[in-house]
Design an enzyme around this catalytic site. Structure first.
Site, mmCIF file in Angstrom:
data_model
loop_
_atom_site.group_PDB
_atom_site.id
_atom_site.type_symbol
_atom_site.label_atom_id
_atom_site.label_comp_id
_atom_site.label_asym_id
_atom_site.label_seq_id
_atom_site.Cartn_x
_atom_site.Cartn_y
_atom_site.Cartn_z
ATOM 1 N NE ARG A 1 -1.021 4.903 9.274
ATOM 2 C CZ ARG A 1 -2.324 4.627 9.278
ATOM 3 N NH1 ARG A 1 -2.911 4.259 8.159
ATOM 4 N NH2 ARG A 1 -3.037 4.729 10.379
ATOM 5 N NE ARG B 1 -1.837 -1.919 11.836
ATOM 6 C CZ ARG B 1 -2.557 -0.793 11.861
ATOM 7 N NH1 ARG B 1 -3.669 -0.752 12.576
ATOM 8 N NH2 ARG B 1 -2.155 0.264 11.199
ATOM 9 C CB SER C 1 -11.424 -4.416 8.543
ATOM 10 O OG SER C 1 -11.081 -3.256 9.254
ATOM 11 N NE ARG D 1 -3.667 -2.390 2.315
ATOM 12 C CZ ARG D 1 -4.579 -2.701 3.240
ATOM 13 N NH1 ARG D 1 -4.812 -1.877 4.237
ATOM 14 N NH2 ARG D 1 -5.252 -3.838 3.150
ATOM 15 C CD GLU E 1 -7.748 -2.366 11.131
ATOM 16 O OE1 GLU E 1 -7.775 -3.518 10.651
ATOM 17 O OE2 GLU E 1 -7.075 -1.440 10.648
#
Length: 422
Positions: free
Chosen positions: A275, A389, A350, A260, A347
């Site tokens: 990130r 994560r 998801s 990403r 988070e």
């Protein structure tokens, strides 16, 4: 992608659905192009019928030796008018499609209103943040102190937002991914799938990344895209297919790198691994009949929750509000994990139900066993979970006062008997 019939049936309701996404009214513009397209196609059909009649009359006239010049002139004139109508219908269809393809999915009725993540609603929590007898460190402090997490080396190789893991931490990351994938395949019924990491435009379009979010992606010089998540190739496995209802649900899982660009995240989470431009994730995708997608959404989320429980982490489930729900989703549950070093919830998974939104873009259908014709499938996706994560959460949750890290028992088969790192 939205069904144009839904817009036609109740434009006000469609605009109200988009208003929940903080978007201005758009139904009138869509229906204007729809009206142009339909009227052009109707006129085209009428001219086609007249041309067919003319062809018949010209043929009869020539066989009888009659003068057909006037009929032939009319047929020639019709050809020009028909080409103009075809161009008009095509332009209107493209304009209508350009409007529809950039609009997000309509939200489920029970998605709470709200502007951003501050308005998300906690549904339940597993465990409580621990009171450690020492000041907990953040993951990058732990990793660097162990000499097993190298940000300077990664920056030399690739720039910011990359990490080099060494030794036992590299093994821990591998163990986490293998544990999650094995759990979902062996106990949760997902089919293990190895997917391409490079995909074409149509594949990115099918799951909703294109055309709107290309700035979030990496593209190769030959026009392919690095996948931002294995959701993209896994979901597109059913693109263009007509499935038997008895074959549903389909459940796929993949352990893959994800890429990403993190566009728009300048200044956010610049320290550590939270990130990254490249990370590893276990992805779950399900393809179901419409009446089963809500239950599948709950099931998928529970699969991800089990990972966090077995790793001994403190976590909670939240339902995302309207302003925080992703483009393709009608409803999303986020799983957030407590990071003691950061003293915050972050988070880690998801899980989203997209209903038939992606299926329409992909032309993915099924044949109901008790009905004629075909219908669009429903597609769902969920992180099961983000490996990087999870590594962060394990380091911060299971850190010891002496600097070592306790290894969760479920990882033992992949850790060579190590009970602690460091």
């Amino acid at each position: 992608m939205h069904d144009i019939r839904t817009v036609r049936a109740d434009p006000a309701a469609f605009d109200a659905a988009m208003a929940r996404r903080a978007l201005p009214p758009v139904a009138a513009a869509i229906l204007e192009q729809d009206s142009i397209r339909r009227s052009s196609q109707t006129a085209l059909q009428e001219l086609q019928a007249r041309r067919n009649q003319l062809s018949k009359e010209i043929g009869i006239g020539k066989r009888q030796g009659a003068d057909t010049a006037a009929l032939e002139a009319e047929a020639t004139a019709l050809r020009g008018r028909m080409e103009a109508l075809e161009a008009e219908a095509k332009a209107a269809d493209e304009a209508q499609g350009a409007l529809l393809e950039t609009l997000p999915n309509a939200l489920a009725d029970d998605v709470p209103d709200g502007r951003d993540e501050a308005d998300n609603v906690v549904l339940h929590q597993h465990g409580n943040p621990p009171n450690m007898p020492f000041t907990p460190k953040q993951h990058f402090e732990i990793g660097e102190a162990l000499g097993l997490m190298d940000f300077a080396g990664a920056s030399k190789l690739a720039g910011a937002r990359f990490t080099v893991l060494r030794g036992q931490l590299a093994r821990l990351e591998r163990a986490l991914g293998q544990y999650m994938l094995t759990l979902h395949v062996d106990e949760h019924g997902f089919s293990e799938t190895a997917v391409p990491l490079l995909v074409n435009d149509a594949t990115m379009y099918g799951t909703g990344q294109l055309p709107k979010f290309k700035e979030d992606l990496f593209r190769t010089e030959d026009g392919r895209w690095l996948i931002p998540t294995a959701e993209v190739p896994l979901t597109n496995l059913v693109a263009g297919e007509i499935l038997a209802e008895d074959a549903l649900p389909l459940r796929f899982a993949a352990l893959s790198p994800c890429f990403r660009s993190e566009a728009g995240s300048a200044g956010r989470d610049t320290r550590g691994m939270l990130r990254q431009h490249q990370f590893t994730k276990v992805e779950m995708v399900a393809v179901t009949a419409p009446e089963h997608s809500d239950a599948e959404h709950e099931r998928m989320t529970q699969c991800a929750e089990r990972v966090l429980t077995e790793l001994g982490l403190v976590w909670r489930r939240v339902v995302l509000c309207a302003g925080d729900t992703g483009f393709s989703a009608t409803k999303t549950y986020d799983l957030e994990v407590w990071l003691p070093g950061q003293g915050a919830w972050r988070e880690i998974s998801s899980c989203s139900n997209t209903l038939d939104f992606q299926a329409r873009r992909m032309a993915a259908r099924f044949r109901p066993r008790d009905a004629k014709g075909t219908a669009f499938v429903h597609t769902l996706n969920g992180s099961g979970v983000a490996v990087g994560r999870a590594l962060i959460a394990v380091l911060e949750t299971h850190q010891q006062e002496d600097g070592r890290i306790a290894v969760p028992a479920v990882l033992a088969p992949w850790m060579g008997g190590l009970s602690h790192i460091g």
